[in-house]
Enzyme design. Structure first.
Site, PDB file in Angstrom:
ATOM      1  N   TYR A  96       7.746 145.845-128.646  1.00 38.79           N
ATOM      2  CA  TYR A  96       8.474 145.339-127.480  1.00 38.79           C
ATOM      3  C   TYR A  96       7.861 145.904-126.200  1.00 38.79           C
ATOM      4  O   TYR A  96       7.721 145.216-125.197  1.00 38.79           O
ATOM      5  CB  TYR A  96       9.952 145.729-127.564  1.00 38.79           C
ATOM      6  CG  TYR A  96      10.761 145.051-126.490  1.00 38.79           C
ATOM      7  CD1 TYR A  96      11.334 143.808-126.723  1.00 38.79           C
ATOM      8  CD2 TYR A  96      10.893 145.626-125.226  1.00 38.79           C
ATOM      9  CE1 TYR A  96      12.035 143.157-125.720  1.00 38.79           C
ATOM     10  CE2 TYR A  96      11.589 144.977-124.224  1.00 38.79           C
ATOM     11  CZ  TYR A  96      12.163 143.746-124.471  1.00 38.79           C
ATOM     12  OH  TYR A  96      12.842 143.099-123.473  1.00 38.79           O
ATOM     13  N   PHE A 117       0.709 121.663-106.126  1.00 40.69           N
ATOM     14  CA  PHE A 117       0.796 121.272-107.522  1.00 40.69           C
ATOM     15  C   PHE A 117       2.286 121.047-107.788  1.00 40.69           C
ATOM     16  O   PHE A 117       3.125 121.664-107.138  1.00 40.69           O
ATOM     17  CB  PHE A 117       0.203 122.358-108.435  1.00 40.69           C
ATOM     18  CG  PHE A 117       0.225 121.954-109.881  1.00 40.69           C
ATOM     19  CD1 PHE A 117      -0.610 120.935-110.321  1.00 40.69           C
ATOM     20  CD2 PHE A 117       1.100 122.530-110.792  1.00 40.69           C
ATOM     21  CE1 PHE A 117      -0.566 120.511-111.643  1.00 40.69           C
ATOM     22  CE2 PHE A 117       1.149 122.112-112.103  1.00 40.69           C
ATOM     23  CZ  PHE A 117       0.308 121.098-112.531  1.00 40.69           C
ATOM     24  N   THR A 118       2.608 120.144-108.720  1.00 38.44           N
ATOM     25  CA  THR A 118       4.014 119.731-108.914  1.00 38.44           C
ATOM     26  C   THR A 118       4.970 120.918-109.048  1.00 38.44           C
ATOM     27  O   THR A 118       5.948 121.023-108.303  1.00 38.44           O
ATOM     28  CB  THR A 118       4.152 118.845-110.173  1.00 38.44           C
ATOM     29  OG1 THR A 118       3.501 119.501-111.261  1.00 38.44           O
ATOM     30  CG2 THR A 118       3.545 117.469-109.958  1.00 38.44           C
ATOM     31  N   ASP A 153      -4.363 130.410-106.897  1.00 33.25           N
ATOM     32  CA  ASP A 153      -3.951 129.821-108.170  1.00 33.25           C
ATOM     33  C   ASP A 153      -5.232 129.627-108.985  1.00 33.25           C
ATOM     34  O   ASP A 153      -6.057 128.766-108.682  1.00 33.25           O
ATOM     35  CB  ASP A 153      -3.233 128.480-107.936  1.00 33.25           C
ATOM     36  CG  ASP A 153      -2.777 127.828-109.244  1.00 33.25           C
ATOM     37  OD1 ASP A 153      -3.365 128.122-110.307  1.00 33.25           O
ATOM     38  OD2 ASP A 153      -1.840 127.003-109.205  1.00 33.25           O
ATOM     39  N   LYS A 201      -4.476 126.946-119.543  1.00 35.47           N
ATOM     40  CA  LYS A 201      -5.715 126.338-119.071  1.00 35.47           C
ATOM     41  C   LYS A 201      -6.847 127.363-119.166  1.00 35.47           C
ATOM     42  O   LYS A 201      -7.751 127.220-119.963  1.00 35.47           O
ATOM     43  CB  LYS A 201      -5.590 125.901-117.603  1.00 35.47           C
ATOM     44  CG  LYS A 201      -4.218 125.379-117.209  1.00 35.47           C
ATOM     45  CD  LYS A 201      -4.129 123.886-117.188  1.00 35.47           C
ATOM     46  CE  LYS A 201      -2.733 123.358-116.986  1.00 35.47           C
ATOM     47  NZ  LYS A 201      -2.238 123.425-115.614  1.00 35.47           N
ATOM     48  N   ARG A 218      -0.546 110.226-112.122  1.00 40.26           N
ATOM     49  CA  ARG A 218      -0.474 111.203-111.030  1.00 40.26           C
ATOM     50  C   ARG A 218      -0.406 110.403-109.740  1.00 40.26           C
ATOM     51  O   ARG A 218      -1.387 110.167-109.059  1.00 40.26           O
ATOM     52  CB  ARG A 218      -1.680 112.151-111.028  1.00 40.26           C
ATOM     53  CG  ARG A 218      -1.745 113.081-112.213  1.00 40.26           C
ATOM     54  CD  ARG A 218      -0.928 114.371-112.082  1.00 40.26           C
ATOM     55  NE  ARG A 218       0.487 114.259-112.343  1.00 40.26           N
ATOM     56  CZ  ARG A 218       1.225 115.303-112.762  1.00 40.26           C
ATOM     57  NH1 ARG A 218       0.684 116.469-112.991  1.00 40.26           N
ATOM     58  NH2 ARG A 218       2.519 115.165-112.942  1.00 40.26           N
ATOM     59  N   PHE A 271       9.008 112.409-113.594  1.00 38.53           N
ATOM     60  CA  PHE A 271       7.894 111.889-114.391  1.00 38.53           C
ATOM     61  C   PHE A 271       7.934 112.359-115.833  1.00 38.53           C
ATOM     62  O   PHE A 271       7.373 111.723-116.710  1.00 38.53           O
ATOM     63  CB  PHE A 271       6.543 112.220-113.748  1.00 38.53           C
ATOM     64  CG  PHE A 271       6.235 113.681-113.621  1.00 38.53           C
ATOM     65  CD1 PHE A 271       6.634 114.394-112.502  1.00 38.53           C
ATOM     66  CD2 PHE A 271       5.550 114.354-114.628  1.00 38.53           C
ATOM     67  CE1 PHE A 271       6.350 115.752-112.378  1.00 38.53           C
ATOM     68  CE2 PHE A 271       5.256 115.703-114.510  1.00 38.53           C
ATOM     69  CZ  PHE A 271       5.661 116.405-113.388  1.00 38.53           C
TER      70      PHE A 271
HETATM   71  C1  LIG Z   1      -1.027 123.694-115.000  1.00 41.67           C
HETATM   72  C2  LIG Z   1      -1.032 124.286-113.688  1.00 41.67           C
HETATM   73  C3  LIG Z   1       0.017 125.104-113.266  1.00 41.67           C
HETATM   74  C4  LIG Z   1       1.239 125.357-114.125  1.00 41.67           C
HETATM   75  O1  LIG Z   1       0.905 125.995-115.323  1.00 41.67           O
HETATM   76  P1  LIG Z   1       1.823 125.813-116.644  1.00 41.67           P
HETATM   77  O2  LIG Z   1       1.250 126.819-117.596  1.00 41.67           O
HETATM   78  O3  LIG Z   1       1.656 124.400-117.115  1.00 41.67           O
HETATM   79  O4  LIG Z   1       3.218 126.120-116.257  1.00 41.67           O
HETATM   80  C5  LIG Z   1      -0.062 125.648-112.001  1.00 41.67           C
HETATM   81  N1  LIG Z   1      -1.110 125.408-111.201  1.00 41.67           N
HETATM   82  C6  LIG Z   1      -2.133 124.631-111.576  1.00 41.67           C
HETATM   83  C7  LIG Z   1      -3.278 124.408-110.647  1.00 41.67           C
HETATM   84  C8  LIG Z   1      -2.141 124.036-112.822  1.00 41.67           C
HETATM   85  O5  LIG Z   1      -3.169 123.246-113.171  1.00 41.67           O
END
Ligand SMILES: *Cc1c(COP(=O)(O)O)cnc(C)c1O
Length: 488
Positions: free
Chosen positions: A86, A138-139, A229, A272, A395, A461
């Site tokens: 933990y 980003f969304t 980011d 990613k 998108r 979406f």
């Molecule tokens: C995918 C993504 C996120 C969010 O990441 P998740 O792991 O899907 O929550 C944030 N910023 C960018 C640029 C992304 O491509």
């Protein structure tokens, strides 16, 4: 730059440009290519929203690169040495070491995925009335910032939203606009400036180190932190090596350290950047770290696991090291480049130059007869699935939210994104995609629009349902049978 690191490019006797996989496939998953009638049925059942499809009905899943990348043999084997605890897990310390070496940041907070990092950063630093300048939203970023009372200011350059372009860094921030918004809002209402690597929603477009240096200089003058980011940082670094003169002989490792060195906080989605799960927030500043640490404990989990399984944390560490290997990170952008350039030469409207993450088709150029109010990018996603079994992601306007009066806010661009999860698809599968997109382009007059039948208020979406505005999908299937006979 000190080191001379040539790219592992392969040239062909014929002069052709063919991207070659610099890995071999050692585990496979069977795919199913179903008859077109069954795909139509699946699309109807899914409410004409590709998020609502079942992978059982999908041939090539190009929805996203999030959590769908292929792991390496070294990543899989590292998972077996995971240390279940933990608190104080050795797996965490290995990941912390990887972050220190690859991103050059001392403190790291693990979180369950990228948007969790956005939640923590937004809660820690944004107050109602604040404004956050950035290259593009980003969304999930925008949703979290607005939830905390912040306003998103997109200060991209004039070139950023042009579909056809040969500008190498469409993800750059416009420095004049940056100065203007700081003047207008005042530095004390700007908690940080956000730069997104390989800017997702405008076609995976990178920014240059030069631009980031200029942003940093402005930020320092006004004592505003810079937040990076880094979810798609590997590809952005690769584009810098390819497209920014000063870095053509630098190693990817050096470029990554340079980029991260220009940010006060770096956060990432490991779904990613290291092809696993989870995410992280890192910084060199103890003060910034302390402002976020206890929120991680509250929302994510203890600071040595952050809601991620220790197996994934091990694979994250290995994945971060592998991000510095050009043969690993080049695969996805070089396949995308092949697809974009081939589609472009066929006259299909695609975002150029090729970016990271996927091939982005301009739905307004593809379907000029479908009004934006009838969601051309959503319609194109549905049509492509029906004729190919390929799942892409809308998108465009469906991915935005209505204004306070309940009106649709028409998106700047309507894109169908065909993502290339890292090291998942082969070149022949890529060629299949190109062939079917081309057929659909020749038959584009058959594709009509969509309208909502069920519309959630938040991030519609994902779970929204739509229906065609005329029986165009049936006509498309008839034409498919006419041209392809009994073919799948
Ligand atoms: C995918 C993504 C996120 C969010 O990441 P998740 O792991 O899907 O929550 C944030 N910023 C960018 C640029 C992304 O491509």
């Amino acid at each position: 730059m000190a080191k001379n690191q040539p790219s592992p490019e392969i040239k062909f006797f014929s002069g052709q440009h063919i991207p070659v996989e610099l890995h071999k496939v050692r585990m496979v998953q069977k795919l199913h290519l179903k008859p077109v009638e069954e795909r139509l049925e699946a699309m109807e059942k899914g409410g004409y929203n590709t998020f609502q499809l079942n992978t059982r009905d999908i041939f090539l899943d190009m929805l996203t690169d999030s959590g769908t990348n292929a792991m390496s043999d070294n990543q899989i084997s590292s998972m077996l040495q995971a240390d279940d605890a933990y608190a104080g897990s050795q797996s965490f310390y290995r990941m912390e070491q990887a972050v220190r070496q690859v991103f050059g940041k001392h403190f790291v907070l693990p979180v369950h995925q990228g948007r969790a990092a956005e939640n923590i950063i937004s809660q820690a630093f944004i107050k109602p009335g604040d404004a956050i300048p950035m290259n593009y939203h980003f969304t999930t970023t925008k949703a979290h910032m607005e939830l905390n009372g912040g306003e998103v200011l997109e200060i991209y350059t004039d070139e950023a939203l042009k579909i056809k372009s040969n500008v190498p860094f469409k993800g750059n921030i416009d420095i004049n606009r940056l100065n203007k918004v700081i003047e207008k809002y005042g530095a004390k209402h700007i908690p940080f400036i956000r730069m997104e690597a390989s800017t997702n929603l405008i076609g995976g477009q990178p920014f240059s180190v030069q631009n980031m240096r200029e942003v940093r200089a402005v930020a320092e003058k006004h004592q505003i932190p810079v937040v990076l980011d880094a979810s798609l940082i590997g590809e952005n670094a690769w584009f810098i090596k390819k497209r920014e003169e000063a870095y053509q002989n630098a190693s990817i490792a050096e470029i990554l350290l340079t980029m991260c060195g220009l940010a006060d906080i770096v956060y990432f989605s490991s779904r990613k950047v290291s092809s696993t799960r989870g995410g992280g927030i890192c910084t060199d500043s103890e003060e910034l770290y302390m402002k976020m640490r206890d929120l991680v404990v509250l929302y994510e989990g203890f600071t040595t696991y952050g809601g991620i399984s220790v197996r994934e944390i091990e694979a994250m560490a290995v994945g971060l090291y592998e991000t510095t290997d050009e043969t690993v990170i080049a695969q996805s952008p070089s396949f995308i480049e092949y697809a974009v350039n081939t589609l472009d030469s066929l006259g299909v409207p695609v975002v150029t130059p090729a970016g990271a993450l996927g091939c982005h088709i301009d739905a307004m150029g593809f379907l000029p007869h479908v009004p934006q109010e009838e969601y051309p990018a959503g319609a194109l996603a549905a049509a492509l699935f029906i004729v190919s079994g390929i799942r892409g992601m809308e998108r465009g306007t469906i991915s935005s939210v209505r204004d306070k009066e309940g009106n649709d806010v028409l998106a700047d661009v309507e894109l169908l994104r065909l993502a290339f999860p890292r090291r998942v698809f082969t070149l022949s599968q890529t060629m299949f995609m190109i062939d079917r997109v081309n057929w659909l382009f020749q038959n584009r007059h058959l594709v009509g629009g969509l309208r909502f039948t069920e519309e959630p208020a938040v991030l519609r979406f994902f779970n929204g349902r739509l229906t065609p505005t005329s029986p165009w999908p049936q006509k498309l299937v008839e034409k498919f049978r006419e041209d392809f006979g009994q073919s799948l």
